[in-house]
Scaffold this motif. Structure first.
Motif, PDB file in Angstrom:
ATOM      1  N   GLY A   1      -4.425  35.161  24.040  1.00 39.91           N
ATOM      2  CA  GLY A   1      -3.400  36.278  23.618  1.00 39.91           C
ATOM      3  C   GLY A   1      -1.997  36.178  23.917  1.00 39.91           C
ATOM      4  O   GLY A   1      -1.301  36.459  22.969  1.00 39.91           O
ATOM      5  N   THR A   2      -1.114  36.266  25.428  1.00 38.98           N
ATOM      6  CA  THR A   2      -0.023  36.006  25.370  1.00 38.98           C
ATOM      7  C   THR A   2       0.692  34.800  25.265  1.00 38.98           C
ATOM      8  O   THR A   2      -0.448  33.579  26.080  1.00 38.98           O
ATOM      9  CB  THR A   2       0.238  36.942  26.538  1.00 38.98           C
ATOM     10  OG1 THR A   2      -0.621  36.614  27.336  1.00 38.98           O
ATOM     11  CG2 THR A   2      -0.578  38.473  26.324  1.00 38.98           C
ATOM     12  N   LEU A   3       2.148  34.523  25.880  1.00 34.88           N
ATOM     13  CA  LEU A   3       2.424  33.702  26.532  1.00 34.88           C
ATOM     14  C   LEU A   3       2.280  33.068  27.772  1.00 34.88           C
ATOM     15  O   LEU A   3       1.685  31.197  28.097  1.00 34.88           O
ATOM     16  CB  LEU A   3       3.932  33.144  25.547  1.00 34.88           C
ATOM     17  CG  LEU A   3       4.839  32.039  26.956  1.00 34.88           C
ATOM     18  CD1 LEU A   3       3.749  30.991  25.292  1.00 34.88           C
ATOM     19  CD2 LEU A   3       6.338  32.483  26.328  1.00 34.88           C
ATOM     20  N   GLU A   4       1.964  33.505  28.966  1.00 36.69           N
ATOM     21  CA  GLU A   4       2.049  33.206  30.119  1.00 36.69           C
ATOM     22  C   GLU A   4       0.252  32.852  29.412  1.00 36.69           C
ATOM     23  O   GLU A   4      -0.343  32.025  30.365  1.00 36.69           O
ATOM     24  CB  GLU A   4       1.364  35.137  30.882  1.00 36.69           C
ATOM     25  CG  GLU A   4       3.037  34.932  31.245  1.00 36.69           C
ATOM     26  CD  GLU A   4       4.162  33.239  31.864  1.00 36.69           C
ATOM     27  OE1 GLU A   4       3.118  32.961  32.550  1.00 36.69           O
ATOM     28  OE2 GLU A   4       4.910  33.245  31.456  1.00 36.69           O
ATOM     29  N   GLU A   5      -0.927  33.631  29.475  1.00 39.75           N
ATOM     30  CA  GLU A   5      -1.903  32.973  28.721  1.00 39.75           C
ATOM     31  C   GLU A   5      -2.413  31.991  28.221  1.00 39.75           C
ATOM     32  O   GLU A   5      -2.755  30.692  28.691  1.00 39.75           O
ATOM     33  CB  GLU A   5      -2.699  34.334  28.116  1.00 39.75           C
ATOM     34  CG  GLU A   5      -3.807  35.810  28.693  1.00 39.75           C
ATOM     35  CD  GLU A   5      -3.633  36.394  28.228  1.00 39.75           C
ATOM     36  OE1 GLU A   5      -4.156  37.751  28.829  1.00 39.75           O
ATOM     37  OE2 GLU A   5      -3.756  36.421  26.933  1.00 39.75           O
ATOM     38  N   TRP A   6      -0.846  31.135  26.731  1.00 37.99           N
ATOM     39  CA  TRP A   6      -1.349  30.547  26.691  1.00 37.99           C
ATOM     40  C   TRP A   6      -0.929  28.475  27.847  1.00 37.99           C
ATOM     41  O   TRP A   6      -1.349  28.140  27.935  1.00 37.99           O
ATOM     42  CB  TRP A   6      -0.717  30.394  25.744  1.00 37.99           C
ATOM     43  CG  TRP A   6       0.313  28.848  25.229  1.00 37.99           C
ATOM     44  CD1 TRP A   6       1.612  28.254  25.342  1.00 37.99           C
ATOM     45  CD2 TRP A   6      -0.725  28.334  24.303  1.00 37.99           C
ATOM     46  NE1 TRP A   6       1.465  27.520  24.095  1.00 37.99           N
ATOM     47  CE2 TRP A   6      -0.026  27.196  23.620  1.00 37.99           C
ATOM     48  CE3 TRP A   6      -1.673  27.906  23.250  1.00 37.99           C
ATOM     49  CZ2 TRP A   6      -0.399  26.493  23.048  1.00 37.99           C
ATOM     50  CZ3 TRP A   6      -2.260  27.268  22.638  1.00 37.99           C
ATOM     51  CH2 TRP A   6      -1.088  26.582  22.021  1.00 37.99           C
ATOM     52  N   LYS A   7       0.412  29.470  28.313  1.00 39.82           N
ATOM     53  CA  LYS A   7       0.768  28.434  29.485  1.00 39.82           C
ATOM     54  C   LYS A   7      -0.357  27.980  30.605  1.00 39.82           C
ATOM     55  O   LYS A   7      -0.745  26.900  31.295  1.00 39.82           O
ATOM     56  CB  LYS A   7       2.077  29.236  30.403  1.00 39.82           C
ATOM     57  CG  LYS A   7       2.571  28.783  29.452  1.00 39.82           C
ATOM     58  CD  LYS A   7       4.039  29.691  29.771  1.00 39.82           C
ATOM     59  CE  LYS A   7       5.012  29.103  30.798  1.00 39.82           C
ATOM     60  NZ  LYS A   7       5.471  29.878  30.672  1.00 39.82           N
ATOM     61  N   ARG A   8      -1.868  28.907  31.056  1.00 41.34           N
ATOM     62  CA  ARG A   8      -2.488  29.278  32.411  1.00 41.34           C
ATOM     63  C   ARG A   8      -3.732  28.537  31.214  1.00 41.34           C
ATOM     64  O   ARG A   8      -3.622  26.763  31.881  1.00 41.34           O
ATOM     65  CB  ARG A   8      -3.071  30.395  32.883  1.00 41.34           C
ATOM     66  CG  ARG A   8      -2.095  31.150  33.690  1.00 41.34           C
ATOM     67  CD  ARG A   8      -2.589  31.736  34.272  1.00 41.34           C
ATOM     68  NE  ARG A   8      -3.289  33.120  33.578  1.00 41.34           N
ATOM     69  CZ  ARG A   8      -2.460  34.251  32.867  1.00 41.34           C
ATOM     70  NH1 ARG A   8      -1.291  34.197  33.502  1.00 41.34           N
ATOM     71  NH2 ARG A   8      -2.609  35.666  32.932  1.00 41.34           N
ATOM     72  N   ALA A   9      -3.757  28.569  30.307  1.00 45.94           N
ATOM     73  CA  ALA A   9      -5.206  27.807  29.253  1.00 45.94           C
ATOM     74  C   ALA A   9      -4.685  26.302  29.254  1.00 45.94           C
ATOM     75  O   ALA A   9      -5.228  25.558  29.020  1.00 45.94           O
ATOM     76  CB  ALA A   9      -5.543  28.265  28.144  1.00 45.94           C
ATOM     77  N   VAL A  10      -3.676  25.678  28.661  1.00 46.46           N
ATOM     78  CA  VAL A  10      -3.253  24.745  28.715  1.00 46.46           C
ATOM     79  C   VAL A  10      -1.981  23.372  29.170  1.00 46.46           C
ATOM     80  O   VAL A  10      -1.054  24.235  29.414  1.00 46.46           O
ATOM     81  CB  VAL A  10      -2.696  24.393  27.042  1.00 46.46           C
ATOM     82  CG1 VAL A  10      -2.113  23.485  26.137  1.00 46.46           C
ATOM     83  CG2 VAL A  10      -3.659  25.622  26.005  1.00 46.46           C
TER      84      VAL A  10
ATOM     85  N   PRO B   1      13.941  29.025  16.906  1.00 45.52           N
ATOM     86  CA  PRO B   1      12.935  30.183  17.165  1.00 45.52           C
ATOM     87  C   PRO B   1      11.393  30.190  16.317  1.00 45.52           C
ATOM     88  O   PRO B   1      10.291  29.886  16.460  1.00 45.52           O
ATOM     89  CB  PRO B   1      12.872  31.357  17.863  1.00 45.52           C
ATOM     90  CG  PRO B   1      14.807  31.977  16.607  1.00 45.52           C
ATOM     91  CD  PRO B   1      15.374  30.131  16.351  1.00 45.52           C
ATOM     92  N   ASP B   2      11.539  30.050  14.710  1.00 44.96           N
ATOM     93  CA  ASP B   2      10.934  29.677  13.893  1.00 44.96           C
ATOM     94  C   ASP B   2       9.708  28.793  13.855  1.00 44.96           C
ATOM     95  O   ASP B   2       8.731  28.120  12.734  1.00 44.96           O
ATOM     96  CB  ASP B   2      11.044  30.101  12.512  1.00 44.96           C
ATOM     97  CG  ASP B   2      12.487  29.691  12.171  1.00 44.96           C
ATOM     98  OD1 ASP B   2      12.870  28.467  12.830  1.00 44.96           O
ATOM     99  OD2 ASP B   2      12.731  29.293  11.344  1.00 44.96           O
ATOM    100  N   GLN B   3      10.323  27.807  14.852  1.00 41.82           N
ATOM    101  CA  GLN B   3       9.948  26.324  14.474  1.00 41.82           C
ATOM    102  C   GLN B   3       8.978  25.947  15.446  1.00 41.82           C
ATOM    103  O   GLN B   3       7.946  24.737  15.321  1.00 41.82           O
ATOM    104  CB  GLN B   3      10.968  24.906  14.983  1.00 41.82           C
ATOM    105  CG  GLN B   3      11.717  24.695  13.434  1.00 41.82           C
ATOM    106  CD  GLN B   3      10.912  24.532  12.119  1.00 41.82           C
ATOM    107  OE1 GLN B   3      10.964  23.802  12.074  1.00 41.82           O
ATOM    108  NE2 GLN B   3      11.411  25.666  11.036  1.00 41.82           N
ATOM    109  N   GLY B   4       8.322  26.981  16.555  1.00 44.43           N
ATOM    110  CA  GLY B   4       7.771  26.521  17.821  1.00 44.43           C
ATOM    111  C   GLY B   4       7.942  27.742  18.874  1.00 44.43           C
ATOM    112  O   GLY B   4       8.552  28.180  18.438  1.00 44.43           O
ATOM    113  N   ILE B   5       6.818  26.903  19.995  1.00 43.84           N
ATOM    114  CA  ILE B   5       6.974  27.750  21.344  1.00 43.84           C
ATOM    115  C   ILE B   5       7.687  26.815  21.721  1.00 43.84           C
ATOM    116  O   ILE B   5       7.242  25.538  21.853  1.00 43.84           O
ATOM    117  CB  ILE B   5       5.696  27.653  21.742  1.00 43.84           C
ATOM    118  CG1 ILE B   5       5.019  28.238  20.804  1.00 43.84           C
ATOM    119  CG2 ILE B   5       5.137  28.599  23.127  1.00 43.84           C
ATOM    120  CD1 ILE B   5       5.761  30.159  20.635  1.00 43.84           C
TER     121      ILE B   5
END
Length: 566
Positions: free
Chosen positions: A67-76, A350-354
């Motif tokens: 759900g968070t950016l840090e979790e996204w970075k750890r998962a992918v 900022p609206d185009q991606g992470i």
């Protein structure tokens, strides 16, 4: 005002009025996003997760609990395209919900560093909510510059793309380059007032030079105020075609023909032909586009990295005309969108991606980033430093190692202003000399005698041998003779040694042979581009580089017999 064939004034005016309001609103929104990008970045992450969770990629990376950016970075993990390729190939085979909830309807094709083409999935969700809206914001800035009333098919020339039928198909999916799209996919996609203009139509079988001339002819007599393209070489090529075919153009205007044949809506116009003839004659052979379009006031193109080295040529063919940057747009996604008058850089969109950033090391050879490399958020990057980009887009390229390097030039509100610096590790090094495009360009510019005329087109080609070395292919004036060529080669060799001590050391120790000049006939680089196109390269792949990655061009030069005799 004259309009191109098939374009009437009233419908264009009505469409332009609605379009102008839309692009100006989009620009205002983009400026607000730059001031406070945090909420937008959070919304984009939620959308990416919504696209990725109900897919095999989402299941494999357990994105249901992210759900968070840090979790996204750890998962992918961070991946280059070759590591993402198996997912894309599953999409191409017809498997549903591999990377995104929204199904791909086409694939954009671009060149790959491994030599294999990259296929970028394109979904309607991505076009509607990201790519299309980004283009509207960018054009809002240009509307401010020239006046919204001039956003019509008769007042501008958009060379950034062409409406070309998809001539290639892969496993049932249309495949085309970013600059040659067949059609919009809906009201939210990019649909400008010149969408139906004849000069926007492309043809894969049309010669590059003929395509540029056709656009000149269709807009001859129109009040063109702006030219927009990606690569500045296209504007230089447009001016060259005007210089080479001015007489033909004037004759066709007088006879009412297009490329030698009668055309609907084109009547003979001897009066306009005489007027054009007088204006072009006053240019005294100089290929200036203002000779055809006196009110031209804005040129838009990439102005950084190797494209920035075109500035002298651009100024020569469009003297005194303001230059603004096109968005930093790649096949994989939009990174920056210009919102002010900076000549070469724009704020991160900022609206185009992470977007994540990895500090660029001096010894970066361009290899893939580590899967778990530490990354910085946009608010953490520092002015004056360069970074490699990692981006996640709604097309399914998640934590994608783009291999592009950006330099931070400051900030626009809360967003970093980024200038594209080039590909990571792009250069040439047989023996550790690490030759760069900017070094080659500077050496040639310093060594070329102004008495010989304008600086010609050139490129430096690594040439294998014992020892290896470099060949400098230059469009050479036939009357200069071999003595001038030898003097130029020696001067450029000396200048390269001055700006690159490692190159100088390798030359002193005979680990590199001396630079040699290959004098090409005028128009040689146009012939090389045509040969690449005939061999299957897409328009976006045919880019001029001042330094080549390999010796492929040497074979083409021999095959086409482009060397001047003697």
């Amino acid at each position: 005002m004259l309009f191109p064939t098939g374009v009437s004034a009233a419908p264009q005016d009505r469409r332009a009025r609605g379009f102008a309001g839309r692009v100006l609103e989009a620009l205002a929104r983009q400026r607000e996003l730059c001031n406070d990008p945090g909420p937008t970045s959070a919304r984009v992450l939620r959308d990416l997760l919504d696209q990725a969770r109900p897919t095999s990629f989402g299941s494999g990376h357990r994105l249901g609990s992210v759900g968070t950016l840090e979790e996204w970075k750890r998962a992918v993990p961070i991946r280059c395209y070759e590591e993402l390729r198996p997912y894309v190939e599953r999409q191409l085979s017809g498997e549903p919900r591999v990377l995104t909830r929204s199904a791909p309807y086409a694939f954009l094709k671009t060149s790959g560093s491994s030599g294999r083409p990259k296929y970028i999935p394109t979904t309607r969700h991505w076009r509607d909510h990201y790519r299309g809206r980004g283009l509207y914001a960018q054009w809002g800035l240009y509307a401010e510059q020239i006046g919204a009333e001039y956003l019509t098919a008769g007042n501008l020339l958009d060379l950034s793309w062409e409406r070309t039928p998809a001539s290639r198909n892969l496993h049932g999916f249309p495949v085309y380059s970013i600059s040659r799209r067949p059609a919009a996919v809906g009201a939210e996609d990019w649909v400008p007032p010149w969408y139906d203009a004849p000069w926007l139509n492309g043809d894969d079988d049309e010669e590059y030079a003929d395509s540029l001339y056709r656009k000149l002819r269709l807009l001859a007599g129109c009040d063109v105020r702006m030219i927009v393209t990606l690569n500045p070489s296209k504007i230089v090529g447009l001016a060259e075609q005007l210089a080479l075919r001015a007489g033909e153009l004037v004759d066709e205007v007088g006879r009412g023909t297009l490329c030698g044949a009668p055309a609907d809506g084109m009547a003979p116009d001897p009066r306009l032909a005489r007027s054009l003839s007088r204006r072009l004659e006053r240019a005294s052979g100089s290929p200036r586009l203002t000779g055809l379009w006196p009110q031209l006031s804005l040129v838009v193109c990439w102005n950084s990295a190797s494209a920035g080295l075109y500035r002298d040529w651009l100024e020569e063919v469009t003297p005194g005309i303001r230059k603004l940057p096109f968005s930093t747009t790649g096949t994989e996604g939009i990174v920056t969108i210009p919102v002010d008058g900076h000549p070469s850089a724009g704020p991160l969109a900022p609206d185009q991606g992470i977007f994540e950033f990895v500090p660029c090391a001096e010894d970066d050879d361009g290899g893939p980033l580590a899967a778990d490399a530490e990354t910085l958020a946009p608010h953490e990057v520092e002015t004056g430093r360069s970074y490699r980009l990692v981006m996640s887009q709604a097309n399914g390229l998640y934590r994608y190692d783009v291999s592009d390097v950006y330099t931070v030039l400051g900030r626009v509100g809360g967003s970093p202003r980024l200038e594209f610096a080039g590909r990571a590790g792009f250069g040439s090094s047989f023996t550790g000399e690490k030759l760069t495009e900017s070094q080659v360009y500077q050496a040639v510019k310093e060594s070329y005698d102004d008495a010989w005329g304008s600086l010609p087109m050139f490129t430096c080609i690594p040439s294998w041998g014992t020892p290896p070395g470099y060949a400098l292919a230059v469009e050479w004036r036939p009357g200069l003779g071999p003595a001038a060529s030898e003097h130029f080669a020696a001067a450029t060799e000396s200048a390269l040694q001055q700006c690159n001590p490692e190159y100088a050391e390798k030359r002193r120790s005979d680990r590199l042979r001396p630079l040699r000049v290959l004098p090409l006939a005028p128009g040689g680089f146009l012939a090389l581009a045509e040969a690449q196109r005939r061999n299957g390269a897409a328009a976006m792949q045919i880019k001029h580089h001042w330094l080549q990655r390999d010796d492929t061009l040497l074979g083409l030069i021999d095959e086409l017999s482009l060397l001047l005799p003697g």
